[in-house]
Scaffold this motif. Structure first.
Motif, short mmCIF file in Angstrom:
data_model
loop_
_atom_site.label_atom_id
_atom_site.label_comp_id
_atom_site.label_asym_id
_atom_site.label_seq_id
_atom_site.Cartn_x
_atom_site.Cartn_y
_atom_site.Cartn_z
N ALA A 45 -28.36 -17.60 -50.48
CA ALA A 45 -26.97 -17.32 -50.87
C ALA A 45 -26.29 -16.53 -49.76
O ALA A 45 -26.48 -15.30 -49.64
N LYS A 47 -23.52 -15.33 -49.39
CA LYS A 47 -22.64 -14.24 -49.77
C LYS A 47 -23.32 -12.89 -49.62
O LYS A 47 -22.65 -11.88 -49.48
N ASP A 66 -26.57 -21.70 -49.84
CA ASP A 66 -25.73 -21.69 -51.06
C ASP A 66 -24.44 -20.98 -50.68
O ASP A 66 -24.46 -19.81 -50.28
N ARG A 136 -22.49 -26.60 -63.47
CA ARG A 136 -22.94 -25.23 -63.69
C ARG A 136 -22.69 -24.91 -65.16
O ARG A 136 -21.54 -24.85 -65.61
N ILE A 149 -22.29 -7.62 -62.60
CA ILE A 149 -23.05 -8.66 -61.90
C ILE A 149 -23.85 -9.51 -62.89
O ILE A 149 -24.85 -10.12 -62.55
N HIS A 186 -26.90 -19.80 -63.18
CA HIS A 186 -27.11 -18.53 -62.47
C HIS A 186 -26.69 -17.44 -63.43
O HIS A 186 -25.52 -17.37 -63.81
N SER A 189 -27.33 -10.95 -61.16
CA SER A 189 -27.93 -10.46 -59.93
C SER A 189 -28.65 -9.13 -60.19
O SER A 189 -28.39 -8.47 -61.19
N GLY A 226 -30.85 -14.19 -58.26
CA GLY A 226 -30.78 -13.02 -59.12
C GLY A 226 -31.96 -12.07 -59.05
O GLY A 226 -31.90 -10.98 -59.63
N GLU A 264 -31.44 -20.14 -55.65
CA GLU A 264 -30.39 -19.60 -54.77
C GLU A 264 -30.57 -18.09 -54.62
O GLU A 264 -29.85 -17.32 -55.25
N LEU A 265 -31.54 -17.70 -53.83
CA LEU A 265 -31.80 -16.27 -53.67
C LEU A 265 -30.93 -15.68 -52.57
O LEU A 265 -30.78 -16.29 -51.50
N GLY A 266 -30.38 -14.52 -52.81
CA GLY A 266 -29.63 -13.81 -51.80
C GLY A 266 -30.27 -12.45 -51.56
O GLY A 266 -31.04 -12.24 -50.62
N ARG A 267 -30.01 -11.54 -52.48
CA ARG A 267 -30.43 -10.15 -52.33
C ARG A 267 -31.92 -9.99 -51.99
O ARG A 267 -32.28 -9.23 -51.09
N ARG A 303 -20.98 -0.72 -52.65
CA ARG A 303 -21.75 -0.85 -53.89
C ARG A 303 -21.76 0.43 -54.75
O ARG A 303 -21.58 0.36 -55.96
N TYR A 307 -20.16 -0.30 -58.29
CA TYR A 307 -21.12 -0.52 -59.39
C TYR A 307 -21.90 0.73 -59.76
O TYR A 307 -22.92 0.64 -60.45
N TYR A 361 -25.08 -7.59 -49.65
CA TYR A 361 -23.82 -7.14 -50.26
C TYR A 361 -23.38 -5.79 -49.69
O TYR A 361 -22.81 -4.97 -50.39
N MET A 365 -19.32 -7.02 -47.70
CA MET A 365 -18.30 -6.50 -48.60
C MET A 365 -17.48 -5.38 -47.95
O MET A 365 -16.68 -4.72 -48.62
N1 LLP Z 1 -25.99 -18.16 -56.91
C1 LLP Z 1 -24.80 -17.85 -57.45
C2 LLP Z 1 -24.02 -18.89 -58.10
C3 LLP Z 1 -24.32 -16.52 -57.37
O1 LLP Z 1 -23.15 -16.23 -57.93
C4 LLP Z 1 -25.10 -15.53 -56.73
C5 LLP Z 1 -24.62 -14.15 -56.63
C6 LLP Z 1 -26.33 -15.91 -56.17
C7 LLP Z 1 -26.74 -17.23 -56.29
C8 LLP Z 1 -27.22 -14.94 -55.45
O2 LLP Z 1 -27.66 -13.93 -56.29
P1 LLP Z 1 -28.77 -12.86 -55.79
O3 LLP Z 1 -30.07 -13.61 -55.58
O4 LLP Z 1 -28.28 -12.27 -54.53
O5 LLP Z 1 -28.84 -11.89 -56.88
N2 LLP Z 1 -22.00 -7.80 -54.97
C9 LLP Z 1 -22.98 -7.64 -56.02
C10 LLP Z 1 -23.78 -8.89 -56.27
C11 LLP Z 1 -22.93 -10.09 -56.63
C12 LLP Z 1 -23.72 -11.35 -56.82
C13 LLP Z 1 -22.84 -12.53 -56.92
N3 LLP Z 1 -23.50 -13.76 -57.10
C14 LLP Z 1 -23.86 -6.45 -55.67
O6 LLP Z 1 -23.66 -5.83 -54.64
O7 LLP Z 1 -24.76 -6.10 -56.43
#
Ligand code: LLP
Length: 381
Positions: A45, A47, A66, A136, A149, A186, A189, A226, A264-267, A303, A307, A361, A365
């Motif tokens: 991800a 983002k 993603d 979705r 989140i 999804h 997070s 997530g 879809e891993l990001g964090r 953050r 949050y 993030y 951000m």
């Molecule tokens: N897929 C979708 C559709 C999403 O909306 C997200 C995150 C992910 C994957 C990736 O999620 P992760 O694996 O990173 O948890 N700014 C916030 C987090 C917002 C997450 C938005 N969507 C923070 O700093 O905690």
């Protein structure tokens, strides 16, 4: 980041993000090993962090991308991700973004509303293209995380609600430029109570049965991201529990024959490799507390302000006995506070501090509020 890096760090103007590429590689390798044993595909991800050196490491390991905006699609392509490895989600895709994704020939649109599907059909027809689409679906599963989140509850704006599906399905026969290839979910997070993923698996199984009963099977199943990380003890737990995470899906998700499962891993991939390094500008003795005023603020790491998120803070310079401080930034907002009432070694002007677990993030951000300079990034191995 530890005190051993101090001489290197002292050379750079603060504040800056420091990325440990060695830790990033170890994290990515572990995620890849655990996903691969079940044949799972991971789409990173963007983002969470879209810096080129980070994307290069992710690409090298064969992960996909993603994206949630046209610019993220562009960035992924520039970084070398092939269109067939790019998925595009988001509740508010503009016509221009959809057109860009169609022209690029991305793998899949994760569609979040009936109206969006209509627009994709129209734009794809105009380009003479077929758009591959996953629905979705809002599964109404609690992620047990911060309310900002959480994304998979019916009160959230994300996804198509299950009660809309029955009426939606017949439309696909009137949408010749849309190919429905999968389902996407999804739920949120920073999920640390992994029972949320167990519940998600149960819900996905039910929904797959529902579709199958109506004659729909899908080659592609995307269960989102997530997985949370340990903000409290980053040194003791630098790598998320990928084994347990992917193991849950392997145990509980009923995969159809030939079905590809995507994540879809990001964090969990990038959070621990990044720290925000900042210098202490001033000490101020308030009525009730001592303030440490840093040269980094909510403009560099939003953050905590947004949050009430906890990030561990380390004074890299001082070894003196501990005192209690509120650690704040220079921005003209009372919410510009990184931590209240924490213990740090006695701190002085000029000390360097590291705000940990900021790789995800954090930099993405950052804002220019108060006309702040763009925060810089430094990479170490
Ligand atoms: N897929 C979708 C559709 C999403 O909306 C997200 C995150 C992910 C994957 C990736 O999620 P992760 O694996 O990173 O948890 N700014 C916030 C987090 C917002 C997450 C938005 N969507 C923070 O700093 O905690």
């Amino acid at each position: 980041m530890s005190k051993q890096h101090l001489p290197v760090l002292a050379k750079h103007a603060t504040p800056f993000y420091l990325y440990d590429l060695g830790l990033l590689r170890t994290t990515l390798d572990q995620a890849k090993t655990e996903a691969q044993q079940y044949g799972y595909h991971v789409h990173y991800a963007l983002k969470a962090n879209a810096n080129a050196p980070i994307l290069a490491e992710i690409l090298e390991r064969g992960f996909g991308a993603d994206c949630v905006s046209g610019n993220e699609v562009k960035r992924a392509l520039e970084a070398g991700f092939t269109p067939e490895n790019i998925v595009f989600a988001g509740v508010g895709k503009s016509d221009a973004e959809i057109n860009l994704a169609l022209q690029s020939g991305i793998f899949c649109f994760n569609c979040e509303s009936v109206q969006e599907l209509e627009v994709i059909q129209e734009l794809a027809a105009a380009q003479g293209k077929t758009a591959q689409v996953a629905l979705r679906i809002n599964p109404n599963v609690d992620a047990y995380t911060h309310k900002y989140i959480t994304t998979g509850l019916e009160e959230n704006k994300f996804g198509i609600n299950t009660w809309e599906l029955e009426n939606l399905l017949p439309n696909f026969s009137h949408w010749p430029n849309i190919k429905l290839i999968g389902l996407h979910f999804h739920i949120g997070s920073q999920i640390t109570d992994l029972r949320a993923f167990e519940n998600l698996c149960g819900r996905v199984n039910e929904l797959q049965d529902w579709f199958e009963a109506r004659g729909y099977t899908f080659p592609h199943l995307n269960v989102g991201g997530g997985l949370g990380v340990n903000y409290q003890q980053p040194e003791e737990h630098p790598i998320a529990d990928f084994k347990e995470y992917f193991g849950i899906f392997n145990r509980l998700l009923t995969k159809r024959p030939g079905q590809q499962v995507h994540f879809e891993l990001g964090r969990a991939l990038v959070a621990q490799c990044g720290s925000l390094i900042s210098k202490v500008l001033y000490l101020k003795h308030g009525q009730k507390t001592n303030f440490v005023i840093l040269d980094a603020g909510m403009t560099e790491l939003m953050r905590p302000a947004l949050y009430q998120a906890y990030h561990k803070i380390e004074n890299l310079t001082s070894n003196l006995p501990a005192k209690t401080y509120d650690v704040v930034g220079p921005i003209c907002e009372s919410s510009d506070c990184f931590a209240k009432g924490i213990e740090l070694p006695e701190t002085h002007r000029g000390d360097l501090v590291a705000i940990k677990t900021a790789g995800a993030y954090g930099e993405v951000m950052a804002s220019a509020y108060n006309l702040r300079d763009r925060v810089q990034a430094v990479y170490v191995d």
